[in-house]
Scaffold this motif. Structure first.
Motif, short mmCIF file in Angstrom:
data_model
loop_
_atom_site.label_atom_id
_atom_site.label_comp_id
_atom_site.label_asym_id
_atom_site.label_seq_id
_atom_site.Cartn_x
_atom_site.Cartn_y
_atom_site.Cartn_z
N SER A 82 -0.73 -0.30 -0.46
CA SER A 82 0.90 -0.46 -1.07
C SER A 82 1.71 0.38 0.02
O SER A 82 1.34 1.59 -0.07
CB SER A 82 0.98 -0.37 -2.54
OG SER A 82 2.60 -0.27 -2.51
N PRO A 102 -0.98 -6.40 -0.29
CA PRO A 102 -1.93 -7.44 0.00
C PRO A 102 -1.72 -8.64 -0.92
O PRO A 102 -1.09 -8.56 -2.09
CB PRO A 102 -3.36 -6.94 -0.48
CG PRO A 102 -3.14 -5.64 -0.63
CD PRO A 102 -1.82 -5.50 -1.03
N THR A 161 -8.12 -5.77 -0.23
CA THR A 161 -7.28 -4.58 0.17
C THR A 161 -7.64 -4.22 1.72
O THR A 161 -7.48 -3.12 2.10
CB THR A 161 -7.45 -3.37 -0.69
OG1 THR A 161 -8.83 -3.20 -0.99
CG2 THR A 161 -6.64 -3.88 -2.01
N ARG A 195 -0.82 -9.87 4.15
CA ARG A 195 -0.10 -9.03 3.52
C ARG A 195 1.26 -9.90 3.07
O ARG A 195 1.52 -10.72 3.86
CB ARG A 195 0.34 -7.68 4.30
CG ARG A 195 -0.72 -6.84 4.51
CD ARG A 195 -1.17 -5.97 3.55
NE ARG A 195 -2.01 -5.11 4.14
CZ ARG A 195 -3.24 -4.47 3.59
NH1 ARG A 195 -3.40 -5.00 2.26
NH2 ARG A 195 -4.04 -3.71 3.87
N TYR A 226 2.10 -3.30 9.64
CA TYR A 226 1.81 -4.95 9.60
C TYR A 226 3.12 -5.53 10.11
O TYR A 226 3.21 -6.49 10.89
CB TYR A 226 1.69 -5.32 8.22
CG TYR A 226 0.53 -4.50 7.62
CD1 TYR A 226 -0.52 -5.25 7.94
CD2 TYR A 226 0.20 -3.64 6.72
CE1 TYR A 226 -2.05 -4.74 7.82
CE2 TYR A 226 -1.03 -3.08 6.55
CZ TYR A 226 -2.19 -3.65 6.77
OH TYR A 226 -3.35 -3.32 6.55
#
Length: 170
Positions: free
Chosen positions: A23, A39, A49, A55, A87
């Protein structure tokens, strides 16, 4: 020892930055409030994860949601720019500037580990002859963050980060 006293000894738990990507707290690109990169649950409801698992960016303030499943992660780190999530490339929420450099964390668990390390007067790293993980979060902290003379400044910066999260009504 009182319950609020800092720990006397810190032992490196051998956690890497990859362990904290479950997270990630970021700034929402829509409303500039706290958003989460988490995720995506699989078909059975369980979350994968892994580093390259899909994500989702979720903002509870404005309702923004966006998915990520590119298959690569960009850990680009500009020394003079803000810290970004790997990400979506969004600014991390948990970061602040000090006179020595930037202090940042992916989530509260990551920040708590840094705080425990900084406030401990006795810090035990990984022995040179140990064949376990060596490039842990603690081992990779910048030298200025590891120096005892900067302890108070780093702890004040961590307190500022906590305050920013409380102000955001997280």
């Amino acid at each position: 020892m009182s319950p609020t006293a800092p720990p006397v000894r810190f032992r490196d738990p051998r956690r890497t930055k990859y362990d904290f990507l479950g997270s990630v707290l970021v700034r929402c690109p829509n409303c500039d409030k706290v958003a989460h990169v988490v995720p995506v649950p699989g078909p059975t409801g369980a979350q994968d994860t892994g580093l390259f698992a899909s994500r989702r960016l979720v903002c509870r303030s404005c309702g923004r949601a966006r998915g990520w499943n590119r298959g690569y992660v960009a850990f680009h780190r500009d020394r003079y720019g803000p810290a970004m999530d790997p990400y979506f490339g969004l600014r991390l929420w948990l970061q602040t500037e000090t006179r020595h450099g930037r202090l940042w964390a992916y989530n509260m668990e990551h920040l708590a580990l840094i705080k425990r390390f900084v406030e401990a007067p006795l810090r035990e790293g990984i022995a040179w002859h140990d064949h376990g993980r060596k490039m842990t979060v603690v081992a990779r902290l910048p030298a200025w963050m590891q120096q005892a003379k900067n302890r108070d400044e780093v702890l004040r910066a961590i307190a500022r980060i906590h305050a920013s999260l409380l102000r955001s009504r997280f």
